[in-house]
Every structure is written in C-alpha cells, then in structure tokens.
Design a protein around this motif. Structure first.
Motif, PDB file in Angstrom:
ATOM      1  N   GLU A   1      60.731  27.465  92.660  1.00  0.00           N
ATOM      2  CA  GLU A   1      61.812  26.253  92.825  1.00  0.00           C
ATOM      3  C   GLU A   1      62.988  26.734  91.923  1.00  0.00           C
ATOM      4  O   GLU A   1      63.838  26.312  92.450  1.00  0.00           O
ATOM      5  CB  GLU A   1      61.001  25.256  91.762  1.00  0.00           C
ATOM      6  N   TYR A   2      63.107  27.635  91.113  1.00  0.00           N
ATOM      7  CA  TYR A   2      64.170  27.975  90.204  1.00  0.00           C
ATOM      8  C   TYR A   2      65.016  29.005  91.105  1.00  0.00           C
ATOM      9  O   TYR A   2      66.115  28.949  91.181  1.00  0.00           O
ATOM     10  CB  TYR A   2      63.794  28.393  88.837  1.00  0.00           C
ATOM     11  N   PHE A   3      64.329  30.060  91.563  1.00  0.00           N
ATOM     12  CA  PHE A   3      64.721  31.139  92.115  1.00  0.00           C
ATOM     13  C   PHE A   3      65.139  31.078  93.697  1.00  0.00           C
ATOM     14  O   PHE A   3      65.777  31.799  94.252  1.00  0.00           O
ATOM     15  CB  PHE A   3      64.234  32.478  91.539  1.00  0.00           C
ATOM     16  N   GLY A   4      64.221  30.114  94.206  1.00  0.00           N
ATOM     17  CA  GLY A   4      64.238  29.869  95.700  1.00  0.00           C
ATOM     18  C   GLY A   4      63.556  30.776  96.447  1.00  0.00           C
ATOM     19  O   GLY A   4      63.263  31.590  97.154  1.00  0.00           O
TER      20      GLY A   4
ATOM     21  N   ARG B   1      56.166  30.376  73.834  1.00  0.00           N
ATOM     22  CA  ARG B   1      57.062  29.756  74.662  1.00  0.00           C
ATOM     23  C   ARG B   1      57.090  30.626  76.007  1.00  0.00           C
ATOM     24  O   ARG B   1      57.364  31.875  75.858  1.00  0.00           O
ATOM     25  CB  ARG B   1      58.454  29.790  74.072  1.00  0.00           C
ATOM     26  N   PHE B   2      57.054  30.035  77.125  1.00  0.00           N
ATOM     27  CA  PHE B   2      57.052  30.641  78.517  1.00  0.00           C
ATOM     28  C   PHE B   2      58.284  30.257  79.119  1.00  0.00           C
ATOM     29  O   PHE B   2      58.675  29.106  79.291  1.00  0.00           O
ATOM     30  CB  PHE B   2      55.815  30.186  79.317  1.00  0.00           C
ATOM     31  N   TYR B   3      59.028  31.208  79.604  1.00  0.00           N
ATOM     32  CA  TYR B   3      60.180  31.220  80.285  1.00  0.00           C
ATOM     33  C   TYR B   3      60.897  32.206  81.090  1.00  0.00           C
ATOM     34  O   TYR B   3      60.309  33.293  81.294  1.00  0.00           O
ATOM     35  CB  TYR B   3      61.355  30.824  78.931  1.00  0.00           C
ATOM     36  N   PHE B   4      61.939  31.912  81.886  1.00  0.00           N
ATOM     37  CA  PHE B   4      62.489  32.926  82.723  1.00  0.00           C
ATOM     38  C   PHE B   4      63.815  33.326  82.215  1.00  0.00           C
ATOM     39  O   PHE B   4      64.572  32.379  81.553  1.00  0.00           O
ATOM     40  CB  PHE B   4      62.595  32.354  84.019  1.00  0.00           C
ATOM     41  N   TYR B   5      64.217  34.327  82.559  1.00  0.00           N
ATOM     42  CA  TYR B   5      65.800  34.788  82.437  1.00  0.00           C
ATOM     43  C   TYR B   5      66.549  34.338  83.814  1.00  0.00           C
ATOM     44  O   TYR B   5      65.949  34.695  84.717  1.00  0.00           O
ATOM     45  CB  TYR B   5      65.912  36.154  81.930  1.00  0.00           C
ATOM     46  N   SER B   6      67.560  33.682  83.816  1.00  0.00           N
ATOM     47  CA  SER B   6      68.208  33.286  84.967  1.00  0.00           C
ATOM     48  C   SER B   6      68.802  34.192  85.824  1.00  0.00           C
ATOM     49  O   SER B   6      69.121  34.037  86.820  1.00  0.00           O
ATOM     50  CB  SER B   6      69.098  32.090  84.593  1.00  0.00           C
ATOM     51  N   HIS B   7      69.219  35.682  84.894  1.00  0.00           N
ATOM     52  CA  HIS B   7      69.645  36.852  85.947  1.00  0.00           C
ATOM     53  C   HIS B   7      68.737  37.922  86.283  1.00  0.00           C
ATOM     54  O   HIS B   7      69.046  38.876  86.428  1.00  0.00           O
ATOM     55  CB  HIS B   7      70.638  37.328  84.838  1.00  0.00           C
ATOM     56  N   GLU B   8      67.447  37.208  86.756  1.00  0.00           N
ATOM     57  CA  GLU B   8      66.289  38.277  87.374  1.00  0.00           C
ATOM     58  C   GLU B   8      65.596  37.800  88.477  1.00  0.00           C
ATOM     59  O   GLU B   8      64.514  37.896  88.485  1.00  0.00           O
ATOM     60  CB  GLU B   8      65.184  38.419  86.040  1.00  0.00           C
TER      61      GLU B   8
ATOM     62  N   MET C   1      67.997  30.460  80.109  1.00  0.00           N
ATOM     63  CA  MET C   1      66.801  30.659  79.892  1.00  0.00           C
ATOM     64  C   MET C   1      65.887  29.587  80.117  1.00  0.00           C
ATOM     65  O   MET C   1      65.474  28.783  79.028  1.00  0.00           O
ATOM     66  CB  MET C   1      66.407  31.443  78.598  1.00  0.00           C
ATOM     67  N   PRO C   2      65.594  29.035  81.330  1.00  0.00           N
ATOM     68  CA  PRO C   2      64.603  27.928  81.287  1.00  0.00           C
ATOM     69  C   PRO C   2      63.294  27.947  80.713  1.00  0.00           C
ATOM     70  O   PRO C   2      62.487  29.212  81.227  1.00  0.00           O
ATOM     71  CB  PRO C   2      64.607  27.613  83.059  1.00  0.00           C
ATOM     72  N   THR C   3      63.003  27.233  79.867  1.00  0.00           N
ATOM     73  CA  THR C   3      61.626  27.218  79.299  1.00  0.00           C
ATOM     74  C   THR C   3      60.702  26.308  80.234  1.00  0.00           C
ATOM     75  O   THR C   3      61.063  25.254  80.737  1.00  0.00           O
ATOM     76  CB  THR C   3      61.604  26.369  77.981  1.00  0.00           C
ATOM     77  N   VAL C   4      59.375  27.170  80.856  1.00  0.00           N
ATOM     78  CA  VAL C   4      58.706  26.587  81.675  1.00  0.00           C
ATOM     79  C   VAL C   4      57.585  25.780  81.187  1.00  0.00           C
ATOM     80  O   VAL C   4      56.882  24.612  81.602  1.00  0.00           O
ATOM     81  CB  VAL C   4      58.214  27.287  82.707  1.00  0.00           C
ATOM     82  N   LEU C   5      57.249  26.395  79.982  1.00  0.00           N
ATOM     83  CA  LEU C   5      55.887  25.765  79.511  1.00  0.00           C
ATOM     84  C   LEU C   5      55.758  26.305  77.977  1.00  0.00           C
ATOM     85  O   LEU C   5      56.196  27.318  77.475  1.00  0.00           O
ATOM     86  CB  LEU C   5      54.668  26.497  80.069  1.00  0.00           C
ATOM     87  N   ARG C   6      54.999  25.471  77.005  1.00  0.00           N
ATOM     88  CA  ARG C   6      54.883  25.687  75.648  1.00  0.00           C
ATOM     89  C   ARG C   6      53.418  25.362  75.556  1.00  0.00           C
ATOM     90  O   ARG C   6      52.831  24.619  75.813  1.00  0.00           O
ATOM     91  CB  ARG C   6      55.530  24.755  74.651  1.00  0.00           C
TER      92      ARG C   6
END
Length: 77
Positions: A74-77, A11-18, A1-6
């Motif tokens: 950038e994360y998901f391409g 906490r703003f983040y993505f789940y890597s499996h979505e 779960m990369p945190t992008v912003l606080r």
C-alpha cells in the motif's frame, strides 16, 4: 518513517526511501535495530539484539507478515 505496528516496546516501520528493495520491515527496541525481509522472513541485518531476541522478533514478523506485506504494498505501490 511510517510506523506500521507496535508490539510492546517494539516498533515496526519502513523507511520511505527504500522502495527499490524487496519487502522488509525495520524493528527497533531501545538502541537495538533489525531489518527483516518479509519474503521469506529472515534477517537482513541486526545490531544490538541477542539471538533469542532475534528469534522472538522473527516470530512476531511471521505472525504479522500479511499485515506487514499489505502495508508495504500500500505504501510503496
């Protein structure tokens, strides 16, 4: 779960499996959580936030939308 912003306690983040979903960000504050679509900025689902908090979060997401979209692509391409 990369945190992008606080921002404060948010906490703003993505789940890597979505990667197959449209661009979005998850935001947590304590036990409350919300998923926000980035194009357009709107609530996908929310649990534990009050209406005024949701409006504040949507404002924060809107204000940082470019950064969040760049991080998504950038994360998901």
């Amino acid at each position: 779960m990369p945190t992008v912003l606080r921002i404060g306690a948010f906490r703003f983040y993505f789940y890597s499996h979505e990667p197959n979903e449209p661009p979005h960000v998850h935001v947590d504050h304590g036990e409350a959580t919300i998923k926000v679509w980035l194009e357009p900025v709107e609530v996908a689902r929310s649990r534990g936030f009050r209406a005024h908090e949701i409006n504040d979060i949507l404002g924060m997401v809107g204000q940082h939308r470019t950064l969040l979209l760049e991080a998504w692509h950038e994360y998901f391409g």
